[in-house]
Design a protein around this motif. Structure first.
Motif, PDB file in Angstrom:
ATOM      1  N   ARG A   1      -0.361  -2.717   7.731  1.00 50.36           N
ATOM      2  CA  ARG A   1       0.496  -2.708   6.760  1.00 50.36           C
ATOM      3  C   ARG A   1       0.213  -3.804   5.411  1.00 50.36           C
ATOM      4  N   ARG A   2       0.069  -5.061   6.046  1.00 47.88           N
ATOM      5  CA  ARG A   2      -0.074  -6.036   5.345  1.00 47.88           C
ATOM      6  C   ARG A   2      -1.543  -6.055   4.368  1.00 47.88           C
ATOM      7  N   ASN A   3      -2.581  -5.263   4.977  1.00 45.96           N
ATOM      8  CA  ASN A   3      -3.841  -5.314   4.431  1.00 45.96           C
ATOM      9  C   ASN A   3      -4.064  -3.867   4.040  1.00 45.96           C
ATOM     10  N   ALA A   4      -3.075  -3.002   3.695  1.00 49.53           N
ATOM     11  CA  ALA A   4      -3.569  -1.534   3.446  1.00 49.53           C
ATOM     12  C   ALA A   4      -3.770  -1.302   1.992  1.00 49.53           C
ATOM     13  N   VAL A   5      -4.576  -0.314   1.618  1.00 49.46           N
ATOM     14  CA  VAL A   5      -4.929  -0.315   0.346  1.00 49.46           C
ATOM     15  C   VAL A   5      -3.729   0.684  -0.145  1.00 49.46           C
ATOM     16  N   SER A   6      -3.647   0.834  -1.322  1.00 55.40           N
ATOM     17  CA  SER A   6      -2.777   1.587  -2.184  1.00 55.40           C
ATOM     18  C   SER A   6      -3.377   2.071  -3.535  1.00 55.40           C
ATOM     19  N   GLN A   7      -3.027   2.765  -4.148  1.00 54.68           N
ATOM     20  CA  GLN A   7      -3.331   3.594  -5.370  1.00 54.68           C
ATOM     21  C   GLN A   7      -3.781   2.255  -6.408  1.00 54.68           C
ATOM     22  N   GLY A   8      -5.060   2.195  -7.040  1.00 60.19           N
ATOM     23  CA  GLY A   8      -5.493   1.427  -7.772  1.00 60.19           C
ATOM     24  C   GLY A   8      -6.402   0.136  -6.920  1.00 60.19           C
ATOM     25  N   SER A   9      -6.288   0.300  -5.650  1.00 55.62           N
ATOM     26  CA  SER A   9      -7.097  -0.617  -4.791  1.00 55.62           C
ATOM     27  C   SER A   9      -8.647  -0.279  -4.921  1.00 55.62           C
ATOM     28  N   ARG A  10      -9.446  -1.234  -4.706  1.00 54.17           N
ATOM     29  CA  ARG A  10     -11.042  -0.908  -4.467  1.00 54.17           C
ATOM     30  C   ARG A  10     -11.463  -0.997  -2.883  1.00 54.17           C
ATOM     31  N   LEU A  11     -12.380   0.011  -2.731  1.00 54.84           N
ATOM     32  CA  LEU A  11     -13.195  -0.095  -1.285  1.00 54.84           C
ATOM     33  C   LEU A  11     -14.039  -1.087  -1.519  1.00 54.84           C
ATOM     34  N   ALA A  12     -14.871  -0.979  -0.407  1.00 54.51           N
ATOM     35  CA  ALA A  12     -15.851  -1.844  -0.241  1.00 54.51           C
ATOM     36  C   ALA A  12     -16.920  -1.954  -1.352  1.00 54.51           C
ATOM     37  N   THR A  13     -17.126  -0.598  -1.775  1.00 53.42           N
ATOM     38  CA  THR A  13     -18.165  -0.174  -2.744  1.00 53.42           C
ATOM     39  C   THR A  13     -17.630  -0.575  -4.418  1.00 53.42           C
ATOM     40  N   GLY A  14     -16.445  -0.912  -4.244  1.00 54.18           N
ATOM     41  CA  GLY A  14     -15.994  -1.059  -5.577  1.00 54.18           C
ATOM     42  C   GLY A  14     -15.174   0.086  -6.331  1.00 54.18           C
ATOM     43  N   GLN A  15     -15.445   1.122  -5.458  1.00 56.36           N
ATOM     44  CA  GLN A  15     -14.660   2.650  -5.893  1.00 56.36           C
ATOM     45  C   GLN A  15     -13.175   2.373  -5.953  1.00 56.36           C
ATOM     46  N   VAL A  16     -12.651   2.457  -7.055  1.00 56.23           N
ATOM     47  CA  VAL A  16     -11.273   2.640  -7.178  1.00 56.23           C
ATOM     48  C   VAL A  16     -10.342   3.741  -6.627  1.00 56.23           C
ATOM     49  N   ILE A  17      -9.550   3.654  -5.785  1.00 58.15           N
ATOM     50  CA  ILE A  17      -8.775   4.830  -5.311  1.00 58.15           C
ATOM     51  C   ILE A  17      -7.661   4.960  -6.363  1.00 58.15           C
ATOM     52  N   GLU A  18      -7.924   6.368  -6.950  1.00 57.15           N
ATOM     53  CA  GLU A  18      -7.572   6.876  -8.196  1.00 57.15           C
ATOM     54  C   GLU A  18      -6.136   7.822  -7.718  1.00 57.15           C
ATOM     55  N   SER A  19      -6.241   8.347  -6.547  1.00 60.67           N
ATOM     56  CA  SER A  19      -5.178   9.316  -6.172  1.00 60.67           C
ATOM     57  C   SER A  19      -4.211   8.486  -5.248  1.00 60.67           C
ATOM     58  N   PRO A  20      -3.022   8.986  -5.094  1.00 61.08           N
ATOM     59  CA  PRO A  20      -2.136   8.168  -4.233  1.00 61.08           C
ATOM     60  C   PRO A  20      -2.471   7.916  -2.854  1.00 61.08           C
ATOM     61  N   ALA A  21      -2.709   6.754  -2.409  1.00 62.63           N
ATOM     62  CA  ALA A  21      -2.918   6.517  -0.930  1.00 62.63           C
ATOM     63  C   ALA A  21      -1.783   5.870  -0.222  1.00 62.63           C
ATOM     64  N   PRO A  22      -0.999   6.560   0.202  1.00 59.31           N
ATOM     65  CA  PRO A  22       0.140   6.108   0.740  1.00 59.31           C
ATOM     66  C   PRO A  22       0.086   5.748   2.338  1.00 59.31           C
ATOM     67  N   LEU A  23      -0.845   4.717   2.281  1.00 57.33           N
ATOM     68  CA  LEU A  23      -1.249   4.396   3.766  1.00 57.33           C
ATOM     69  C   LEU A  23      -0.039   3.716   4.401  1.00 57.33           C
ATOM     70  N   ALA A  24       0.635   2.746   3.734  1.00 58.83           N
ATOM     71  CA  ALA A  24       1.809   1.932   4.193  1.00 58.83           C
ATOM     72  C   ALA A  24       3.100   2.849   4.552  1.00 58.83           C
ATOM     73  N   GLU A  25       3.104   3.969   3.632  1.00 63.12           N
ATOM     74  CA  GLU A  25       4.349   4.942   4.071  1.00 63.12           C
ATOM     75  C   GLU A  25       3.845   5.678   5.239  1.00 63.12           C
ATOM     76  N   MET A  26       2.735   5.846   5.395  1.00 60.16           N
ATOM     77  CA  MET A  26       2.164   6.703   6.715  1.00 60.16           C
ATOM     78  C   MET A  26       2.255   5.926   7.917  1.00 60.16           C
ATOM     79  N   LEU A  27       2.113   4.720   7.683  1.00 58.85           N
ATOM     80  CA  LEU A  27       2.324   4.072   8.905  1.00 58.85           C
ATOM     81  C   LEU A  27       3.673   3.932   9.328  1.00 58.85           C
ATOM     82  N   ALA A  28       4.493   3.571   8.463  1.00 61.71           N
ATOM     83  CA  ALA A  28       6.053   3.632   8.684  1.00 61.71           C
ATOM     84  C   ALA A  28       6.429   4.824   9.099  1.00 61.71           C
TER      85      ALA A  28
END
Length: 757
Positions: free
Chosen positions: A385-412
Motif C-alpha cells: 500500500r505504501r508504494n502502490a501506484v495510482s492514477q498519474g503515477s509513472r511506471l518504470a518506462t515513464g508511462q503515465v497511468i492515465e486510467s484509475p489504478a485503484p491498487l490501494a483500494e484493491m488491497l484493502a
C-alpha cells in the motif's frame, strides 16, 4: 440498443459451444476427416544440437502405402519462417538441428500407423555437438556461445530511471534475492492438428487450430511458393491455446504434403509430439536488489532478468520488452536500473504463454516486496500500500497511468475478505495429501500470502495493432438477423459469445450468427495479449454502429422521421415510442458494413533507457492465498484463493469469472507443480503422466471481487482480463507457503524438497 434480457453487453448468455464441449460433441481440429485423405507425420531430431551429415529416405519410400517423404530440399518456396522474422527458423532442418524435436523430414501415407513406421525408417546421420544450455554463460560470452549466426543475445533491453548508485547510498534498508522460474507448458488439451486440401486455384485450403489466421498465412504462403490469396485458411475447433498456437506447428508441413501428393493431408500430433511441437513459457533467472527508507518507501530497484528463448526467436524480443517494462510491478520507485535479456540456447524454443514475460518478473518483484516488508517490520499488505501506484503515477518506462489504478483500494478489499475456517482434521480431504493418509493434522501449518500483478493489454511497442469486422443485417425467415464475420480465433475464451452480445446491444436484434473465422475478411490479430474483447469487440461495435446508422437513415426515409433509434428489435422515436419493427423497415434490403478498429498508438521502448509509452492499456489483479502445508513431507494444499480485479466493464460476468478462475489455476500450476524438466537440452517429462497440471481436485474455492473502473479509450470502457490473474496467483501461493514454513522459496515450481530440506 438491446433491451434487457436478450443477451446483450453486461448479461451472461450461455456459450453456444458450451454444451457441445461438455457432451463431447464439439468438432475439434483433430476430428477433421475427408474422403481419400492421407496422414502426415514428422520426423524430429533426438538431439538438441547436431550437424546433419545425410538423410536417406529410401527405406521409408519402400514401405507400401507411403506416398511422400519430404526434406528441406522439397520446400517449394522460402525455406525459413517466423512469427516476427521470416528468417527465424527452417521449415525443415537444413544442415543442422538446434533443439530436440526440431522437424527434419515429413511423411505422407495411407494410414497413420504406416506414416509412423515410415517416419522411423528414415535414416539420418548426425554429428552430435555439445549443446549450449546456460543462458548466463551466453550473456557473458555471446559471440562464442551462439546458437544462431546473429549472435547469442536476442534482445538486451535496459530501463534507466534516476540515479540508482546515489540512491544506494541513501537507503536505510537494502534487500536482495535471486529468483528462478522453470519452463511452463501451455498444456492445452487439444493437440496440434489440421487438414490441408489442394484447391482449384493451385493453392491450398487449410483447416487448422491456431490463434492468428492472417499471421499464419503471411508465413505459410512464401514457404509454399504461393500468393497469400492462394492460402485459404479457416479456423478449426481449438482445444485451448494460451499462446502455444501463435507460432506455426504443422501448417506448412501439411500444405507441403498436400501440394506434393495432390491429396488432402491430415496431421495430428500425439501428446508426446505436442511437447516438442510448440513453444513454452520462457524460464527465467533473475537478480533483484531493493533499497528503501526505514518506513518502507522504495528508493531504488536494481534488477537483471534473463529469459532463455531456446533455439529460435519466436516472440522472445517482445517477451523481453514486457518483462523489462513491467519488471518492478505497479510500485512507485524513483530510481530504477533494469537489464532484461533474451538469449538463444539449445534448450526448447520458448515464446508466448499467458502473461507473456510479466509472469516471471511478477514472481520476483512480489517476492522482493515480501522480503522488504519483513525487513521494515511491515506486513505484506502495508508494504504494498505504501508504494502502490495510482492514477498519474509513472511506471518504470515513464508511462503515465492515465486510467484509475485503484491498487490501494484493491488491497484493502482483499485484506477485508473473511479468511476460511481452520482445516477439519477429522476429514482427510481437508488436509495435504488427502485420503492417502499422509497426515491426520500433525505437522500441518497454515500460511497466508499476497500477490499483486500488472499486465499490459493488447500489443505494445509501436505494433500496428488492428482488428476488422464485417456485419450484415437482413431479414431471414421473417426475422431481422445479424451476421458477424471476423478472423478472430475462438480459442476457448468465449469470444463468439461476446461478439454476439455486442451485435445485440448495438443493433437491438435478438438473432445473431457468428460466421466461421477465416481469411476471407480482414485481419483480426491474435487471440492473445487479452486483446480480442478490446480489439475485435471494438471492430464489431464500429461495424454495428455503421449498420445501425444506415438502418436508421433508411427508417427515416420510409417513416419521414429523424429522431430514431433501435431497441428490442423495434424502430423507436424518442418522442413517440415504438414506430415499427426492424423487419418492416428493412424489407428485402441488406445492410452491410466493414470496419477496422485501432487502439491508441504506442511507441517502442528507447533502446538505451527503456523510456516510452510502450503499452496500450494496463490491468491490475491482486490475490490472497491460504495454504496448509505438511512441513514434514513438503505437501501443499491450497485452501482458498481470493482475487480482486479491475476489468473496466463487465461484458459477460460468467465468462469473466471463468477467465479469472482459469488464470488462477495456471498460476497455481506454476507455483506448485508445472515444469518441463530439461537436462543438457533434453526434455525429460514430455507427457501428462510426468508433466503435472492442476485438476479440479487441486483447485480451491475462490472469492472474487470484480471492480469496474472504465477506461475511456476502450470499447464500453472494458479492460482486458484474461492474463492478470495468472501473474498474481503464483507469488501469492508461494508467499503463503513461505508464511507456513519459514523457507525462502526463491524458485517455482515449489517442490517438496524445497520445503523439507
Amino acid at each position: 440498443m438491446a433491451a434487457p434480457g436478450i443477451g446483450g453487453v453486461g448479461e451472461s448468455p450461455l456459450r453456444p459451444d458450451g454444451t457441445l464441449k461438455v457432451a463431447g460433441e464439439f468438432a475439434y481440429a483433430s476430428d477433421l476427416w475427408m474422403e481419400g485423405m492421407l496422414w502426415g507425420a514428422t520426423l524430429r531430431s533426438p538431439h538438441p544440437r547436431a550437424l546433419i551429415a545425410s538423410i536417406d529416405a529410401g527405406p521409408a519410400l519402400a514401405l507400401p502405402g507411403v506416398r511422400a517423404v519430404l526434406t528441406h530440399e522439397d520446400v517449394p518456396g522460402r525455406r525459413t519462417f517466423g512469427i516476427d522474422h521470416t528468417d527465424d527458423q527452417p521449415v525443415l532442418a537444413i544442415d543442422q538441428v538446434r533443439h530436440q524435436g526440431e522437424p527434419v523430414a515429413l511423411v505422407a501415407a495411407d494410414h497413420p500407423e504406416t506414416a509412423r513406421r515410415a517416419m522411423e525408417a528414415i535414416a539420418v546421420e548426425y554429428e552430435v555437438l555439445e549443446p549450449i544450455t546456460d543462458p548466463r554463460a551466453v550473456i557473458a560470452d555471446p559471440e562464442r556461445l551462439k546458437v544462431q549466426d546473429r549472435g547469442g543475445i536476442t534482445r538486451h533491453q535496459p530501463v534507466r530511471v534516476g540515479d540508482v548508485d546515489a540512491a544506494k547510498e541513501a537507503a536505510d534498508v537494502v534487500v536482495s534475492g535471486e529468483y528462478e522460474v522453470g519452463i511452463q507448458d501451455q498444456a492445452f488439451l487439444g493437440p496440434e492438428s489440421g487438414l490441408a486440401i489442394p484447391s482449384e486455384d493451385g493453392g491450398v485450403d487449410l483447416y487448422v487450430s491456431t490463434q492468428w489466421i492472417h499471421n499464419d498465412v503471411k508465413q505459410i504462403a512464401p514457404c509454399l511458393g504461393l500468393a497469400e490469396d492462394q492460402v485459404h485458411m479457416t479456423l478449426a475447433g481449438v482445444g485451448g491455446a494460451f499462446g502455444g498456437r501463435e507460432d506455426l506447428s504443422m501448417q506448412i508441413h501439411a500444405g507441403m504434403l498436400a501440394l506434393h501428393t495432390g491429396r488432402p493431408v491430415k496431421m495430428s500430433y500425439n501428446r508426446y509430439e505436442s511437447f516438442f511441437g510448440h513453444v513454452h513459457r520462457h524460464p527465467a533467472q533473475m537478480r533483484y536488489e531493493y533499497g528503501a527508507t526505514a518506513d518502507g518507501r522504495l528508493l531504488y530497484a536494481d534488477v537483471e532478468i534473463v529469459l532463455d528463448g531456446g533455439a529460435y526467436t519466436s516472440s522472445t524480443m517482445n517477451v523481453v520488452g514486457n518483462a523489462a517494462s513491467l519488471g518492478v510491478g505497479p510500485y512507485e520507485i524513483p530510481n530504477i536500473r533494469i537489464d532484461g535479456y533474451g538469449v538463444y540456447t539449445n534448450n526448447p524454443p520458448c515464446g508466448a504463454m499467458r502473461g507473456f514475460g510479466a509472469v516471471q518478473a511478477c514472481f520476483a518483484y512480489e517476492s522482493m516486496m515480501d522480503r522488504l516488508g519483513a525487513a521494515c517490520g511491515l506486513g505484506p499488505v502495508e508494504i504494498r500500500r505504501r508504494n502502490a501506484v495510482s492514477q498519474g503515477s509513472r511506471l518504470a518506462t515513464g508511462q503515465v497511468i492515465e486510467s484509475p489504478a485503484p491498487l490501494a483500494e484493491m488491497l484493502a478489499r482483499l485484506e477485508a475478505m473473511p479468511l476460511p475456517p481452520a482445516a477439519d482434521g477429522a476429514d482427510l480431504r481437508d488436509l495435504p495429501g488427502g485420503v492417502s493418509q499422509t497426515t491426520h493434522g500433525e505437522g500441518v501449518a497454515r500460511g497466508v500470502g499476497y500477490g499483486v500483478g500488472i499486465k499490459n493489454i493488447c500489443f505494445s511497442e509501436g505494433f500496428g495493432d488492428l482488428s476488422t469486422a464485417r456485419v450484415r443485417l437482413e431479414v431471414i425467415g421473417g426475422e431481422a438477423t445479424a451476421l458477424v464475420h471476423t478472423a478472430a480465433a475462438e480459442v476457448g475464451q468465449g469470444l463468439v459469445t461476446i461478439q454476439a452480445q455486442i451485435a445485440r446491444t448495438e443493433l437491438g436484434v435478438q438473432k445473431v450468427t457468428i460466421a466461421p473465422a477465416d481469411n476471407g475478411v480482414g485481419d483480426a490479430g491474435s487471440s492473445s495479449a487479452s486483446r480480442q474483447s478490446y480489439m475485435t469487440g471494438g471492430a464489431v461495435k464500429a461495424a454495428c454502429e455503421a449498420v445501425r446508422a444506415e438502418l436508421l437513415a433508411l427508417a427515416g426515409r420510409r417513416l419521414g422521421r429523424g429522431d430514431l433509434d433501435v431497441a428490442g428489435g423495434k424502430i423507436v422515436s424518442r418522442a413517440d415510442g415504438v414506430l415499427g419493427a426492424i423487419e418492416d423497415v428493412l424489407g428485402s434490403e441488406v445492410i452491410e458494413a466493414t470496419r477496422e478498429y485501432h487502439h491508441r498508438p504506442t511507441a517502442r521502448m528507447d533502446p538505451l533507457t527503456g523510456q516510452g509509452r510502450s503499452h496500450t492499456q494496463l490491468a491490475l489483479c491482486v490475490h490472497r492465498a491460504v495454504v496448509d502445508v505438511d512441513v514434514d513431507l513438503g505437501l501443499v494444499k491450497v485452501v482458498e484463493l481470493a482475487a480482486v480485479q479491475d476489468v473496466g466493464k463487465i461484458i459477460n460476468r460468467l465468462s469473466l469469472e471463468g477467465q479469472i478462475h482459469g488464470g488462477s489455476a495456471q498460476g497455481l500450476g506454476l507455483a506448485l507443480m508445472e515444469e518441463i524438466v530439461v537436462s543438457d537440452g533434453l526434455v525429460r517429462n514430455p507427457s501428462f503422466t510426468d508433466y503435472l497440471i492442476p485438476t479440479i481436485l487441486d483447485m480451491p474455492p475462490m472469492r472474487l471481487d470484480i471492480l469496474e473502473y472504465p477506461d475511456p479509450e476502450a470499447p464500453y470502457g472494458l479492460r482486458g482480463a484474461g492474463e492478470p490473474p495468472t501473474l498474481s496467483s503464483t507469488p501469492a501461493i508461494v508467499a503463503a507457503v513461505r508464511d507456513a514454513t519459514g523457507r525462502a522459496l526463491t524458485r517455482v515450481p515449489v517442490r517438496p524438497e524445497h520445503i523439507v530440506l
